[in-house]
Design an enzyme around this catalytic site. Structure first.
Site, PDB file in Angstrom:
ATOM      1  N   CYS A  93       0.810  -1.211   0.000  1.00 53.00           N
ATOM      2  CA  CYS A  93       0.000   0.000   0.000  1.00 53.00           C
ATOM      3  C   CYS A  93       0.852   1.274   0.000  1.00 53.00           C
ATOM      4  CB  CYS A  93      -0.998  -0.048   1.152  1.00 53.00           C
ATOM      5  SG  CYS A  93      -2.381   1.071   0.904  1.00 53.00           S
ATOM      6  N   ARG A 128     -13.620   5.279  -1.470  1.00 54.41           N
ATOM      7  CA  ARG A 128     -12.458   4.682  -0.820  1.00 54.41           C
ATOM      8  C   ARG A 128     -12.353   3.232  -1.292  1.00 54.41           C
ATOM      9  NH1 ARG A 128      -8.832   6.678   2.501  1.00 54.41           N
ATOM     10  NH2 ARG A 128      -7.632   5.101   3.607  1.00 54.41           N
ATOM     11  N   HIS A 189      -3.246  -5.727   2.428  1.00 52.64           N
ATOM     12  CA  HIS A 189      -2.842  -5.879   3.824  1.00 52.64           C
ATOM     13  C   HIS A 189      -3.446  -7.201   4.275  1.00 52.64           C
ATOM     14  CE1 HIS A 189      -1.712  -1.607   4.455  1.00 52.64           C
ATOM     15  NE2 HIS A 189      -2.710  -1.322   3.660  1.00 52.64           N
TER      16      HIS A 189
END
Ligand code: GLN
Length: 240
Positions: A93, A128, A189
């Site tokens: 990320c 998002r 993640h």
């Protein structure tokens, strides 16, 4: 034999438990008779470049990224040289975003990237990119992870895989992450390695091969990992 694992800026680049990737790497490294030594680097002067066997650049919030950018720019040339020489590196990320030309956050602040690979990332406020993801890859099968970011990354380089659940590098593309030599960049993640032993073994194999250590992957018991993965994929409706 020591296996030197470097985690850069563990207090700043450790979103959603990225550090769990290191715990997993240590667990598997021991099964191959290696002695994992974890170096938590808060000052780039402490990096012993000839000894780096694996490096983690974890994720970070925009605030943390801004702090780390200046520090990382000091090691741009060494890092680039190591990546070119085949350093096994996992960049997650925010850590992935650093490797490109720039990261512009959703407020319009532009942070210079390391420019090691030719790509860029722009934060947006439309949507998002958040939720569970499954990425189909050629070499590692299905990679399971979780994403939460605003940045959209754009490049024509080799992706890590194609998203079959969730997001790719940006809102338009299903291509996810990046692969370059032994570098893996991804938005996943989770942390990533505990859920995806094929990727963990890829990193360890690079070390074993480089050091001419004999190994047998068949001796590694992955029953628990495989059961967990199957149950998770089943739960989100992905048939293997
Ligand atoms: N701050 C970056 C973004 O929102 C990266 C976030 C992260 O590492 N999860 O795109």
């Amino acid at each position: 034999m020591d296996y030197n694992i470097y985690h850069l800026f563990p207090q700043l680049l450790n979103l959603y438990g990225d550090k769990g990737n290191i715990t997993t790497l240590c667990y598997f490294a021991k099964q191959f008779g290696l002695n994992p030594v974890v170096h938590e680097v808060n000052d780039v002067a402490d990096i012993v470049w000839d000894d780096v066997d694996f490096m983690l650049l974890g994720g970070g919030s925009d605030r943390e990224q801004a702090i780390v950018t200046a520090k990382l720019s000091e090691i741009k040339e060494q890092l680039k040289a190591k990546i070119e020489a085949g350093l096994p590196l996992l960049a997650v990320c925010g850590g992935y975003q650093f490797l490109g030309n720039y990261y512009q956050d959703s407020q319009g602040n532009k942070l210079a990237g390391l420019g090691i690979l030719d790509f860029y990332t722009v934060g947006q406020t439309k949507e998002r990119l958040l939720g569970n993801c499954v990425i189909e890859t050629t070499d590692f099968g299905s990679l399971i992870g979780f994403v939460n970011h605003a940045g959209e990354t754009f490049h024509d380089l080799e992706p890590l895989g194609q998203a079959i659940v969730g997001y790719g590098n940006n809102l338009e593309s299903k291509a996810e992450g990046i692969r370059y030599k032994n570098l893996i960049g991804t938005y996943l993640h989770g942390p990533l390695l505990p859920r995806n032993p094929a990727l963990t073994l890829f990193f360890i194999e690079k070390f074993l091969q480089k050091n001419n250590v004999a190994y047998d992957f068949m001796k590694i018991d992955l029953t628990l990992e495989e059961e967990t993965r199957a149950s998770y994929l089943n739960k989100i409706g992905v048939n293997q």
